[in-house]
Design a protein around this motif. Sequence first.
Motif, PDB file in Angstrom:
ATOM      1  N   ILE A  45       0.857  -1.193   0.000  1.00  0.00           N
ATOM      2  CA  ILE A  45       0.000   0.000   0.000  1.00  0.00           C
ATOM      3  C   ILE A  45       0.887   1.234   0.000  1.00  0.00           C
ATOM      4  CG2 ILE A  45      -1.780   1.282   1.272  1.00  0.00           C
ATOM      5  CD1 ILE A  45      -2.860  -1.375   0.480  1.00  0.00           C
ATOM      6  N   THR A  46       0.503   2.229  -0.799  1.00  0.00           N
ATOM      7  CA  THR A  46       1.197   3.512  -0.777  1.00  0.00           C
ATOM      8  C   THR A  46       0.170   4.608  -0.556  1.00  0.00           C
ATOM      9  OG1 THR A  46       2.851   4.869  -1.909  1.00  0.00           O
ATOM     10  CG2 THR A  46       1.096   3.961  -3.270  1.00  0.00           C
ATOM     11  N   GLU A  47       0.620   5.698   0.029  1.00  0.00           N
ATOM     12  CA  GLU A  47      -0.256   6.848   0.252  1.00  0.00           C
ATOM     13  C   GLU A  47       0.063   7.916  -0.787  1.00  0.00           C
ATOM     14  OE1 GLU A  47      -0.588   9.721   3.928  1.00  0.00           O
ATOM     15  OE2 GLU A  47      -1.589   7.807   4.363  1.00  0.00           O
ATOM     16  N   LEU A  48      -0.967   8.307  -1.523  1.00  0.00           N
ATOM     17  CA  LEU A  48      -0.837   9.327  -2.561  1.00  0.00           C
ATOM     18  C   LEU A  48      -1.658  10.540  -2.166  1.00  0.00           C
ATOM     19  CD1 LEU A  48      -1.489   6.986  -5.641  1.00  0.00           C
ATOM     20  CD2 LEU A  48       0.737   7.676  -4.722  1.00  0.00           C
ATOM     21  N   SER A  49      -1.360  11.678  -2.812  1.00  0.00           N
ATOM     22  CA  SER A  49      -2.177  12.871  -2.588  1.00  0.00           C
ATOM     23  C   SER A  49      -2.650  13.405  -3.937  1.00  0.00           C
ATOM     24  CB  SER A  49      -1.377  13.936  -1.842  1.00  0.00           C
ATOM     25  OG  SER A  49      -0.255  14.341  -2.601  1.00  0.00           O
ATOM     26  N   ALA A  50      -3.896  13.875  -3.920  1.00  0.00           N
ATOM     27  CA  ALA A  50      -4.492  14.532  -5.087  1.00  0.00           C
ATOM     28  C   ALA A  50      -5.092  15.827  -4.544  1.00  0.00           C
ATOM     29  CB  ALA A  50      -5.551  13.644  -5.718  1.00  0.00           C
ATOM     30  N   GLY A  51      -4.318  16.922  -4.660  1.00  0.00           N
ATOM     31  CA  GLY A  51      -4.752  18.166  -4.015  1.00  0.00           C
ATOM     32  C   GLY A  51      -4.769  17.938  -2.514  1.00  0.00           C
ATOM     33  N   ILE A  52      -5.905  18.217  -1.867  1.00  0.00           N
ATOM     34  CA  ILE A  52      -6.020  18.026  -0.414  1.00  0.00           C
ATOM     35  C   ILE A  52      -6.460  16.614  -0.048  1.00  0.00           C
ATOM     36  CG2 ILE A  52      -6.529  20.468  -0.008  1.00  0.00           C
ATOM     37  CD1 ILE A  52      -9.508  19.612   0.337  1.00  0.00           C
ATOM     38  N   HIS A  53      -6.700  15.770  -1.033  1.00  0.00           N
ATOM     39  CA  HIS A  53      -7.235  14.431  -0.804  1.00  0.00           C
ATOM     40  C   HIS A  53      -6.122  13.392  -0.686  1.00  0.00           C
ATOM     41  CE1 HIS A  53     -11.039  16.271  -1.790  1.00  0.00           C
ATOM     42  NE2 HIS A  53     -10.486  16.728  -2.900  1.00  0.00           N
ATOM     43  N   ILE A  54      -6.280  12.496   0.282  1.00  0.00           N
ATOM     44  CA  ILE A  54      -5.328  11.406   0.500  1.00  0.00           C
ATOM     45  C   ILE A  54      -5.935  10.125  -0.050  1.00  0.00           C
ATOM     46  CG2 ILE A  54      -4.059  10.055   2.228  1.00  0.00           C
ATOM     47  CD1 ILE A  54      -3.149  13.006   1.937  1.00  0.00           C
ATOM     48  N   ILE A  55      -5.122   9.381  -0.796  1.00  0.00           N
ATOM     49  CA  ILE A  55      -5.544   8.126  -1.415  1.00  0.00           C
ATOM     50  C   ILE A  55      -4.653   7.016  -0.874  1.00  0.00           C
ATOM     51  CG2 ILE A  55      -5.685   6.827  -3.593  1.00  0.00           C
ATOM     52  CD1 ILE A  55      -5.843   9.649  -4.981  1.00  0.00           C
ATOM     53  N   ARG A  56      -5.277   5.932  -0.441  1.00  0.00           N
ATOM     54  CA  ARG A  56      -4.527   4.716  -0.100  1.00  0.00           C
ATOM     55  C   ARG A  56      -4.646   3.787  -1.304  1.00  0.00           C
ATOM     56  NH1 ARG A  56      -2.927   2.803   4.531  1.00  0.00           N
ATOM     57  NH2 ARG A  56      -3.926   0.797   4.218  1.00  0.00           N
ATOM     58  N   ILE A 150     -10.761  16.568  -9.456  1.00  0.00           N
ATOM     59  CA  ILE A 150      -9.460  16.191 -10.025  1.00  0.00           C
ATOM     60  C   ILE A 150      -9.648  15.951 -11.515  1.00  0.00           C
ATOM     61  CG2 ILE A 150      -7.537  14.551  -9.902  1.00  0.00           C
ATOM     62  CD1 ILE A 150      -8.045  16.137  -7.271  1.00  0.00           C
ATOM     63  N   GLN A 151      -8.781  16.571 -12.327  1.00  0.00           N
ATOM     64  CA  GLN A 151      -8.898  16.432 -13.782  1.00  0.00           C
ATOM     65  C   GLN A 151      -7.515  16.398 -14.428  1.00  0.00           C
ATOM     66  OE1 GLN A 151     -11.228  19.826 -14.862  1.00  0.00           O
ATOM     67  NE2 GLN A 151      -9.785  21.286 -14.000  1.00  0.00           N
ATOM     68  N   ALA A 152      -7.499  16.160 -15.736  1.00  0.00           N
ATOM     69  CA  ALA A 152      -6.233  16.160 -16.474  1.00  0.00           C
ATOM     70  C   ALA A 152      -5.520  17.486 -16.221  1.00  0.00           C
ATOM     71  CB  ALA A 152      -6.491  15.954 -17.959  1.00  0.00           C
ATOM     72  N   GLY A 153      -4.205  17.393 -16.019  1.00  0.00           N
ATOM     73  CA  GLY A 153      -3.394  18.575 -15.715  1.00  0.00           C
ATOM     74  C   GLY A 153      -3.092  18.709 -14.234  1.00  0.00           C
ATOM     75  N   ASN A 154      -3.956  18.141 -13.373  1.00  0.00           N
ATOM     76  CA  ASN A 154      -3.673  18.121 -11.924  1.00  0.00           C
ATOM     77  C   ASN A 154      -2.551  17.123 -11.669  1.00  0.00           C
ATOM     78  OD1 ASN A 154      -7.170  18.451 -11.191  1.00  0.00           O
ATOM     79  ND2 ASN A 154      -5.646  20.055 -11.078  1.00  0.00           N
ATOM     80  N   ARG A 155      -1.988  17.199 -10.465  1.00  0.00           N
ATOM     81  CA  ARG A 155      -0.882  16.296 -10.126  1.00  0.00           C
ATOM     82  C   ARG A 155      -1.259  15.347  -8.994  1.00  0.00           C
ATOM     83  NH1 ARG A 155       4.966  18.513 -11.351  1.00  0.00           N
ATOM     84  NH2 ARG A 155       4.426  19.600 -13.256  1.00  0.00           N
ATOM     85  N   ILE A 156      -0.663  14.169  -9.071  1.00  0.00           N
ATOM     86  CA  ILE A 156      -0.756  13.170  -8.015  1.00  0.00           C
ATOM     87  C   ILE A 156       0.595  13.142  -7.318  1.00  0.00           C
ATOM     88  CG2 ILE A 156      -1.085  10.717  -7.465  1.00  0.00           C
ATOM     89  CD1 ILE A 156      -3.652  12.045  -8.485  1.00  0.00           C
ATOM     90  N   GLY A 157       0.595  13.328  -6.010  1.00  0.00           N
ATOM     91  CA  GLY A 157       1.837  13.329  -5.237  1.00  0.00           C
ATOM     92  C   GLY A 157       2.073  11.992  -4.557  1.00  0.00           C
ATOM     93  N   GLY A 158       3.334  11.710  -4.234  1.00  0.00           N
ATOM     94  CA  GLY A 158       3.692  10.510  -3.493  1.00  0.00           C
ATOM     95  C   GLY A 158       3.931   9.283  -4.357  1.00  0.00           C
ATOM     96  N   LEU A 159       4.050   9.464  -5.663  1.00  0.00           N
ATOM     97  CA  LEU A 159       4.282   8.307  -6.541  1.00  0.00           C
ATOM     98  C   LEU A 159       5.628   7.660  -6.217  1.00  0.00           C
ATOM     99  CD1 LEU A 159       3.052   9.903  -9.879  1.00  0.00           C
ATOM    100  CD2 LEU A 159       1.899   8.094  -8.580  1.00  0.00           C
ATOM    101  N   PRO A 160       5.678   6.318  -6.296  1.00  0.00           N
ATOM    102  CA  PRO A 160       6.942   5.641  -5.988  1.00  0.00           C
ATOM    103  C   PRO A 160       8.029   5.964  -7.006  1.00  0.00           C
ATOM    104  CG  PRO A 160       5.203   4.038  -6.558  1.00  0.00           C
ATOM    105  CD  PRO A 160       4.617   5.402  -6.638  1.00  0.00           C
TER     106      PRO A 160
END
Length: 160
Positions: A45-56, A150-160
């Motif tokens: 499992i990794t934790e990602l961010s999309a703006g203020i949202h956290i994704i597991r 979240i749409q095209a052009g936004n960034r996802i943070g925390g990628l491995p």
Amino acid sequence: MSTHRLPPFPQLLIKAAMALAALLASLPGAQAQHGPAAPQRGLPITELSAGIHIIRAEVASTDDTRRVGLMHRQSLPDNQGMLFVFETPDLQCFWMRNTPLPLSIAFIADDGTIVNIADMAPQTDDAHCSARPVRYALEMAQGWFASHGIQAGNRIGGLP
């Protein structure tokens, strides 16, 4: 009038082919080729961010884990998904064979920028592809990206 009888060789060949098929089906990894009957579990499992949202996100980074993906899943908890990681950027295409959940997929470049997002209907073989070569794809419950702005052009943070 003469009668023709097949030599025993074709019969032996058929029996050998059937035995080989049975052997190959019993080898480790053979089920992954056709998809297991149950969802895969135990992925990292990794934790990602999309703006203020956290994704597991479960991480599928091998051929076998990517091939199975979210097949056979009956539910997907809020803010959870699956991150597909590829060795090098390439055009990536996904389908929904054996996947009963409607999903949305974001295709993501090396720098975390979302290239494009597609909604995928369950239980279909329709191809959904990245608009350009990418290293990552993130599957979430259908509509998750849109409902979180979240749409095209936004960034996802925390990628491995």
